[in-house]
Design an enzyme around this catalytic site. Structure first.
Site, short mmCIF file in Angstrom:
data_model
loop_
_atom_site.label_atom_id
_atom_site.label_comp_id
_atom_site.label_asym_id
_atom_site.label_seq_id
_atom_site.Cartn_x
_atom_site.Cartn_y
_atom_site.Cartn_z
N HIS A 1 42.77 33.36 36.19
CA HIS A 1 41.42 33.88 35.94
C HIS A 1 40.49 33.20 36.92
O HIS A 1 39.48 32.61 36.55
CB HIS A 1 41.01 33.66 34.49
CG HIS A 1 40.41 34.89 33.87
ND1 HIS A 1 39.33 34.87 33.04
CD2 HIS A 1 40.73 36.20 34.02
CE1 HIS A 1 39.03 36.11 32.67
NE2 HIS A 1 39.86 36.93 33.26
N HIS B 1 44.73 43.60 41.57
CA HIS B 1 44.91 42.88 40.32
C HIS B 1 45.79 43.65 39.35
O HIS B 1 46.61 43.07 38.64
CB HIS B 1 43.54 42.61 39.70
CG HIS B 1 43.58 41.69 38.53
ND1 HIS B 1 43.73 40.34 38.65
CD2 HIS B 1 43.50 41.94 37.19
CE1 HIS B 1 43.74 39.79 37.46
NE2 HIS B 1 43.60 40.73 36.55
#
Lengths: 722, 212
Positions: A89, A43
């Site tokens: 998200h 990430h």
């Protein structure tokens, strides 16, 4: 206590754990190891995707800031610069959809604020499982509620986006949020810390235990025991975000800040190490000074993902003024450290040094992996014999209009304030949103698109198709595409053909972007979107921005006047990978980028010359659905004749072909055709008029009253959610 | 001399800038009035409370803002006969402050609703619909979660009613005034209907009530 070594609990591989002491020249402290685990996560580091992303075009005359900052920035003329970025998200939303989606909006808004820009528009690209599943209905409705809650409270209009439902997203839903902002007179702010002796100020919310491990535990691994991961989801406070927005606008305009960075994934660790590494300086932070919501250990303070926090570098003589502005907005603001000579990030707690390492080791030196690229087998064309030909084509047409993937998205966008700011010229429900640029005669158009079913069959073609559909949507409102941002949502790249699909999708996107001369200025990668039983479709979402030199020149998709001529630009569609066929697999014709770009150019030139009465991209549900959408929007029908030679349902509902449906005054048809490149196919289908949409396919005539179409189209989504 | 309109700003106010633009579009001068100040800016002729989520809607929509220091000055301005309009959250603040009758409840849809709405003039003798007769229809968008007015419609001075009572207001009330008519609140957003480019200019009719 677990027998699993700490580094593996944190998500680091054994090789990565062995590399850390080599780079440091000593064993890391526990807080340092935690920081490495987060900063070296996929990430934060893009360690599996970085080599592939180099294929995107990222430069151009308009690009003021390309990838690598909090957001990209583009010059749109008239002295106006616009910042844009899309971000995922996904994993937090799969675990806790309301807070996950809400904090997704909050995070992307802070990325725009960090550039010194004022957010003016939001879009959301969503993927969920079929709404026949109670779990998917829950995830979807709660995610929409979270997006609405946050976006409505911060006063940034949610002007567009897209959603589709497919059972491959049942366990791994996708929530991608895009934000666009306008730069103020202070110009672009960047994240690079500068000037030893300058103060480092943390402002916004207090720091708590929420979101710890979000970037590594949640976002960089497959989700199997999501229930256990709920504490890793952050908690939203849109009221504080709004105050941060107002405060940062005031700070950016007063020129008080040397550098600005938001705290997102990996919290203070990520913000501080990136600011130091980008600036080539060190930072010295006293963790005892960080305002806390509860008692936290040093490592927890360093990696908490508590929301609505920003980190700024401020000249010592401006510190008092800066803190006073934050206080005026009822925000905590605390000098927690300073910029230092050298390159080390130092953190102290209780007088002891708990972290002391070169910031670039965290920010830049994560190992980079080449993903395996195992091609997936080529599909075979859909056997039409497996799809029964409907006896009643009008009923099939109405049924298609009511399917959640096609039906009106009013249920969603009426829950979002899409007007706040008083700049929304074209509201949700059309091809692209059009937003006026305040203080200018210009407007921007915004869209998000992805052809994930196409990507599953042919990732390179799907990558091209995703970009071209976004460009068509912009062209149909009369906006010339100028910049893109991308969010690459894929399963685990270390497994199967995912690495190949990722590489191929990127290659296809890059080809189309290059042909359109549209640079990618920012983006995000979300991998590991799979569970033990199911992987998502390859979903490379494209956010694209177009420019209208005159805000009052935009085009809508509503049919206008009886007698207007209906023209179809582009090639034929097929039923493979279509909403109508609703069966996975198939084979699709090659996407001819140059022909599709020429078709887009035709529609753009016609819009610029003021010839278009309406324009609409032909996408899900094919020509029949596109005709119905234009008719419903205009409250007037049309007749359309299409030569056949193929099955009637394929002509009506086939997808692809790079098509756009345009209408013109009868006297303008010749001029329009004169603008067309010889490679572009333009067909005259019929005329606007009447209160039904009449399709004549070969010898078959199918009639759907506009009111019957509307009833189905408006019923679809509410009924699926009831 | 042009009219000076004080546009309030609380923490969480969202529509300050659009309200300023709308007021200026009518030829008036807009000045910011800050929530923590005890007085309106010098020369204030009229007051506009814009929409948003003042104080994050904590406690109740408008409840905290209604007790902010600036509201004492707004009350004095209203009691002296000065014009005051509250839009959306500003309407909620005026009801909480007791300057307007009734209260705003959760929408009967149980959801936030953003939609263009048709409004019917219910009382053509207030300053807020100049040039329109009772029964005239204007188009202005709503965008709220707690926009259902509840109160005694028999005694309240109803200025605007929804043609489609989507939110479940008592008597379809969209906007009410005080008995004197100088203070008005409405849930629809006139500041977002002041430009043909955005689809409607009917908001200018309502906001013209601020200008003497």
């Amino acid at each position: 206590m677990s027998d699993v070594p700490l580094h593996r609990q944190l998500g680091l591989t054994d090789d990565e754990a062995a590399l850390i002491p080599e780079l440091l020249g000593r064993e890391p402290t526990d807080p340092e190891l935690v920081m490495f685990s987060l900063m070296w996560s996929e990430h934060c580091s893009y360690k599996h995707s970085k080599p592939l992303l180099r294929g995107f075009p990222t430069t151009g005359a308009r690009v003021l800031q390309g990838p690598g900052e909090n957001a990209g920035v583009v010059d749109v003329g008239d002295g106006i610069a616009v910042a844009l970025k899309i971000e995922s998200h996904n994993h937090p939303s799969a675990v806790e959809p309301f807070e996950g989606a809400a904090t997704g909006v909050g995070g992307i808004v802070r990325d725009i604020i960090a550039m010194g820009a004022r957010p003016i528009a939001l879009l959301d690209s969503l993927r969920f499982g079929e709404l026949t599943s109670a779990r998917s209905r829950h995830l979807f409705t709660r995610a929409v509620a979270g997006i609405g809650h946050y976006g409505n409270c911060i006063g940034v209009p949610t002007v567009g986006g897209e959603v589709s439902f497919d059972d491959r997203y049942e366990e791994s839903c996708l929530v991608n949020a895009m934000c666009v902002g306008i730069l103020g007179p202070g110009g672009i702010l960047r994240a690079a810390a500068q000037g030893p002796g300058n103060a480092l100020v943390l402002f916004g919310n207090k720091t708590g235990r929420d979101g710890i491990g979000g970037a590594s535990v949640l976002a960089s691994a497959e989700l199997d025991e999501a229930e256990d991961k709920r504490p890793s989801v952050q908690v939203s406070d849109p009221f504080t975000e709004r105050k941060l927005m107002d405060c940062c606008r005031e700070l950016a305009e007063s020129g008080t800040l040397v550098a600005l960075q938001d705290l997102g994934a990996a919290g203070l660790t990520s913000a501080a190490s990136e600011m130091a590494a980008k600036g080539g300086v060190g930072l010295d932070i006293d963790l005892d000074l960080v305002p806390l919501r509860e008692t936290l250990a040093p490592a927890e303070i360093l990696v908490s993902e508590s929301q609505e926090r920003m980190l700024a570098v401020v000249l010592p003589e401006k510190l008092e003024e800066m803190i006073a502005v934050c206080r005026r907005w009822d925000l905590d603001a605390t000098a927690i450290g300073s910029v230092t000579e050298g390159e080390n990030l130092v953190a102290r707690s209780g007088g002891a040094v708990v972290v002391d390492l070169p910031a670039r080791l965290l920010a830049d030196d994560a190992p980079v992996y080449e993903v395996p690229r195992v091609p997936a087998p080529t599909g075979t064309p859909l056997d039409l014999a497996t799809i029964p030909e409907p006896a009643d084509l009008a009923a099939a047409w109405a049924d298609l209009l009511a399917r959640p993937n096609i039906a009106s998205k009013r249920w969603i966008y009426e829950r979002y304030d899409h007007l706040v700011g008083a700049n929304t010229i074209r509201r949700p429900g059309g091809d692209a949103a059009v937003v006026r640029l305040p203080g200018s005669d210009r407007a921007i158009a915004l869209t998000t698109d992805c052809a994930e079913r196409h990507c599953e069959i042919d990732p390179r073609g799907g990558g091209r198709a995703s970009v071209l559909e976004a460009a068509r949507n912009l062209a149909c409102v009369g906006a010339r595409p100028v910049a893109a941002t991308d969010c690459l949502n894929f399963p685990n790249p270390e497994k199967g053909s995912t690495g190949w699909r990722l590489a191929e999708s990127i290659a296809g996107m890059a080809e189309a972007l290059t042909a359109l001369d549209v640079p990618v200025v920012s983006g995000n990668v979300s991998l590991y979107n799979e569970s033990a039983t199911r992987s998502i479709l390859p979903t490379p979402v494209v956010g694209m921005m177009g420019l209208l030199e005159r805000a009052d020149s935009s085009v809508g998709h509503a049919f206008a006047d009886a007698g207007d001529v209906v023209l179809l630009v582009g090639d034929d569609g097929v039923l493979d990978a279509s909403e109508y066929a609703a069966s996975p697999g198939g084979a699709l014709p090659d996407v001819d980028v140059s022909r599709e770009v020429a078709a887009i150019e035709l529609v753009l030139r016609a819009a610029e010359e003021g010839l278009l009465r309406s324009a609409h991209d032909v996408s899900g549900g094919g020509l029949a659905v596109a005709l119905a959408e234009c008719a419903m929007a205009g409250g007037i029908g049309a007749t359309a004749r299409v030569d056949s030679g193929r099955r009637d349902d394929e002509v009506m509902f086939g997808e692809g072909g790079g098509r756009m449906l345009v209408t013109l005054a009868a006297g303008d048809v010749e001029r329009f055709q004169g603008l067309a490149d010889p490679s572009v196919r333009v067909r005259r289908l019929g005329e606007v008029g009447g209160d039904a949409i009449v399709m004549r396919v070969g010898a078959t005539e199918v009639t759907l009253p506009v009111e019957r179409a509307r009833e189905a189209y408006e019923r679809g989504l509410p009924e699926a959610l009831a | 001399m042009s009219t000076t309109v004080a546009v309030l700003r609380f923490p969480g106010t969202l529509d300050h800038d659009s309200a300023v633009r709308a007021v200026e579009g009518l030829g008036a001068t807009a000045v910011e009035a800050w929530h923590a100040d005890a007085a309106l800016p010098a020369g204030t002729d009229a007051v506009l409370l814009p929409g948003g989520f003042s104080y994050g809607d904590h406690l109740r929509c408008g409840a905290i803002a209604s007790r902010a220091p600036i509201m004492g000055a707004v009350r004095r301005h209203a009691e002296a006969g000065g014009r005051v309009v509250g839009i959306c959250n500003g309407f909620q603040v005026l009801c909480e402050a007791g300057l307007l009758p009734g209260a705003l409840r959760r929408n009967s849809t149980l959801s936030f609703v953003c939609r263009q709405m048709e409004l019917e003039v219910a009382d053509d003798e207030t300053p807020w619909t100049p040039g329109l007769e009772t029964g005239a229809v204007i188009s202005i968008p709503i965008k709220n979660n707690e926009g259902a007015w509840y109160g005694d419609a028999g005694t309240a001075r109803v200025v605007l009613r929804y043609r489609d009572n989507l939110l479940g207001s008592t008597d379809a009330v969209a906007g009410v005034a005080n008995a004197a008519g100088n203070v008005m609140g409405l849930m629809p957003h006139p500041e977002e209907a002041c430009d043909a480019l955005l689809g409607s200019t009917d908001g200018q009719i309502v906001l013209a009530g601020l200008i003497a």
